[in-house]
Design a protein around this motif. Structure first.
Motif, PDB file in Angstrom:
ATOM      1  N   THR A  19       0.736  -1.275   0.175  1.00 29.29           N
ATOM      2  CA  THR A  19       0.101   0.025   0.202  1.00 29.29           C
ATOM      3  C   THR A  19       0.738   1.190  -0.029  1.00 29.29           C
ATOM      4  OG1 THR A  19      -0.212   0.476   2.447  1.00 29.29           O
ATOM      5  CG2 THR A  19      -1.734  -1.195   1.388  1.00 29.29           C
ATOM      6  N   ASP A  20       0.296   2.376  -0.745  1.00 25.02           N
ATOM      7  CA  ASP A  20       0.753   3.533  -0.514  1.00 25.02           C
ATOM      8  C   ASP A  20      -0.319   4.455  -0.938  1.00 25.02           C
ATOM      9  OD1 ASP A  20       2.322   5.750  -0.830  1.00 25.02           O
ATOM     10  OD2 ASP A  20       3.777   5.400  -2.094  1.00 25.02           O
ATOM     11  N   ARG A  28      -9.772   8.768  -3.964  1.00 23.25           N
ATOM     12  CA  ARG A  28      -9.852   7.210  -3.529  1.00 23.25           C
ATOM     13  C   ARG A  28      -9.408   7.054  -2.190  1.00 23.25           C
ATOM     14  NH1 ARG A  28     -10.649   2.852  -5.640  1.00 23.25           N
ATOM     15  NH2 ARG A  28     -11.067   2.839  -8.092  1.00 23.25           N
ATOM     16  N   GLY A  29     -10.093   6.154  -1.507  1.00 24.23           N
ATOM     17  CA  GLY A  29      -9.767   5.977   0.026  1.00 24.23           C
ATOM     18  C   GLY A  29      -9.006   4.469  -0.097  1.00 24.23           C
ATOM     19  N   LEU A  30      -7.756   4.371   0.707  1.00 25.88           N
ATOM     20  CA  LEU A  30      -7.137   3.117   0.848  1.00 25.88           C
ATOM     21  C   LEU A  30      -7.901   2.162   1.175  1.00 25.88           C
ATOM     22  CD1 LEU A  30      -4.241   1.944   0.268  1.00 25.88           C
ATOM     23  CD2 LEU A  30      -3.917   2.656   2.912  1.00 25.88           C
ATOM     24  N   ALA A  44      -3.419 -11.028  -0.764  1.00 31.83           N
ATOM     25  CA  ALA A  44      -2.386 -10.669   0.338  1.00 31.83           C
ATOM     26  C   ALA A  44      -2.157  -8.930   0.145  1.00 31.83           C
ATOM     27  CB  ALA A  44      -1.185 -11.287   0.336  1.00 31.83           C
ATOM     28  N   VAL A  45      -2.060  -8.294   1.230  1.00 30.73           N
ATOM     29  CA  VAL A  45      -1.743  -6.952   1.249  1.00 30.73           C
ATOM     30  C   VAL A  45      -0.761  -6.768   2.397  1.00 30.73           C
ATOM     31  CG1 VAL A  45      -3.564  -6.194   2.924  1.00 30.73           C
ATOM     32  CG2 VAL A  45      -2.583  -4.661   1.125  1.00 30.73           C
ATOM     33  N   LEU A  46       0.096  -5.889   2.046  1.00 25.82           N
ATOM     34  CA  LEU A  46       1.314  -5.503   2.967  1.00 25.82           C
ATOM     35  C   LEU A  46       0.997  -4.022   3.346  1.00 25.82           C
ATOM     36  CD1 LEU A  46       3.933  -5.952   4.293  1.00 25.82           C
ATOM     37  CD2 LEU A  46       5.436  -5.531   2.441  1.00 25.82           C
ATOM     38  N   ALA A 174       5.099  -8.995  -6.002  1.00 20.77           N
ATOM     39  CA  ALA A 174       4.685  -7.838  -5.265  1.00 20.77           C
ATOM     40  C   ALA A 174       4.615  -6.485  -5.979  1.00 20.77           C
ATOM     41  CB  ALA A 174       5.311  -7.786  -4.235  1.00 20.77           C
ATOM     42  N   VAL A 175       3.488  -5.724  -5.819  1.00 23.46           N
ATOM     43  CA  VAL A 175       3.223  -4.790  -6.929  1.00 23.46           C
ATOM     44  C   VAL A 175       2.854  -3.726  -5.804  1.00 23.46           C
ATOM     45  CG1 VAL A 175       2.688  -5.914  -8.909  1.00 23.46           C
ATOM     46  CG2 VAL A 175       1.079  -5.192  -7.231  1.00 23.46           C
ATOM     47  N   MET A 176       3.206  -2.062  -6.299  1.00 28.39           N
ATOM     48  CA  MET A 176       2.541  -1.266  -5.645  1.00 28.39           C
ATOM     49  C   MET A 176       1.953  -0.066  -6.515  1.00 28.39           C
ATOM     50  SD  MET A 176       4.425   1.317  -2.587  1.00 28.39           S
ATOM     51  CE  MET A 176       5.776   1.922  -3.650  1.00 28.39           C
ATOM     52  N   GLY A 177       2.907   0.437  -7.274  1.00 25.93           N
ATOM     53  CA  GLY A 177       2.438   1.607  -7.827  1.00 25.93           C
ATOM     54  C   GLY A 177       1.484   1.509  -9.042  1.00 25.93           C
ATOM     55  N   VAL A 178       1.769   0.103  -9.680  1.00 28.34           N
ATOM     56  CA  VAL A 178       0.702  -0.241 -11.004  1.00 28.34           C
ATOM     57  C   VAL A 178      -0.630  -0.427 -10.530  1.00 28.34           C
ATOM     58  CG1 VAL A 178       1.235  -2.673 -10.756  1.00 28.34           C
ATOM     59  CG2 VAL A 178       0.799  -1.771 -13.043  1.00 28.34           C
ATOM     60  N   VAL A 179      -0.634  -0.711  -9.301  1.00 35.92           N
ATOM     61  CA  VAL A 179      -2.098  -0.881  -9.002  1.00 35.92           C
ATOM     62  C   VAL A 179      -2.706   0.477  -8.090  1.00 35.92           C
ATOM     63  CG1 VAL A 179      -3.673  -1.950  -7.099  1.00 35.92           C
ATOM     64  CG2 VAL A 179      -1.963  -3.273  -8.527  1.00 35.92           C
TER      65      VAL A 179
END
Length: 201
Positions: A19-20, A28-30, A44-46, A174-179
């Protein structure tokens, strides 16, 4: 009488979302975004909102723990109800509990294995917009390093190269920015999972 063997650890989910909230589109809310992604198949989420004060961080983790079927890990600081704690490369290993570690080379992977880490992230797998100039890409073959914990390939992962990471031995990606930056985060999750499904057929 011999003691029964310890249970096998559960396999890593194929896709981990870091998450970021700073990268989310305006409005948008996290929590809602993660819920949408879980509905699209995310397992799964970190939680890596390092700047949140303790009460807000705990509330976020607890909200996500209520999402059915979602594995919730925390970055750098533990939460007693989370499914595990992810350490930065420099942090000491905890005395107990399930943990993983950020790794960037063979030495860090070997250390994580010796410490008993349940997983690692290996980065940067490819050039990444979230951390431009963040080191040259790692050798993807490190995902097969003997004695290393299972690896999530991290950094520059999208639907075009996610399957490649599995072919090189990663347990998942594992991904962050692309999502997080996507106009439709859930659609990005669905595309990533489709790419991983195609590789596993």
């Amino acid at each position: 009488m011999n003691a029964p063997p310890p249970p096998m650890p559960p396999p890593l989910p194929r896709l981990l979302l870091l998450t970021d909230r700073a990268q989310l589109a305006k409005g948008r809310g996290l929590s809602a975004t993660v819920v949408e992604c879980a509905a699209a198949g995310l397992e799964a989420v970190l939680v890596r909102e390092h700047d949140l004060e303790a009460r807000a961080h705990a509330a976020l983790v607890e909200t996500l723990l209520a999402v059915p079927g979602l594995t919730v890990l925390t970055s750098r600081r533990p939460h007693p109800a989370a499914h595990g704690h992810h350490l930065a490369a420099h942090q000491p290993a905890p005395s107990g509990g399930r943990f993983g570690r950020s790794c960037h080379d063979a030495g860090e992977l070997a250390r994580a294995g010796a410490e008993g880490a349940a997983w690692t992230t290996l980065s940067p797998y490819a050039a990444t917009a979230s951390k431009p100039g963040h080191g040259p890409p790692v050798d993807p073959a490190l995902a097969r390093l003997p004695g290393a914990p299972p690896v999530w390939a991290l950094g520059g992962i999208d639907a075009t190269n996610a399957a490649d990471a599995l072919r090189h031995g990663a347990a998942g990606v594992a991904v962050m920015g692309v999502v997080m930056r996507a106009r439709d985060p859930a659609a990005q999750v669905a595309d990533l999972l489709a790419a991983l499904d195609e590789e596993e057929r």
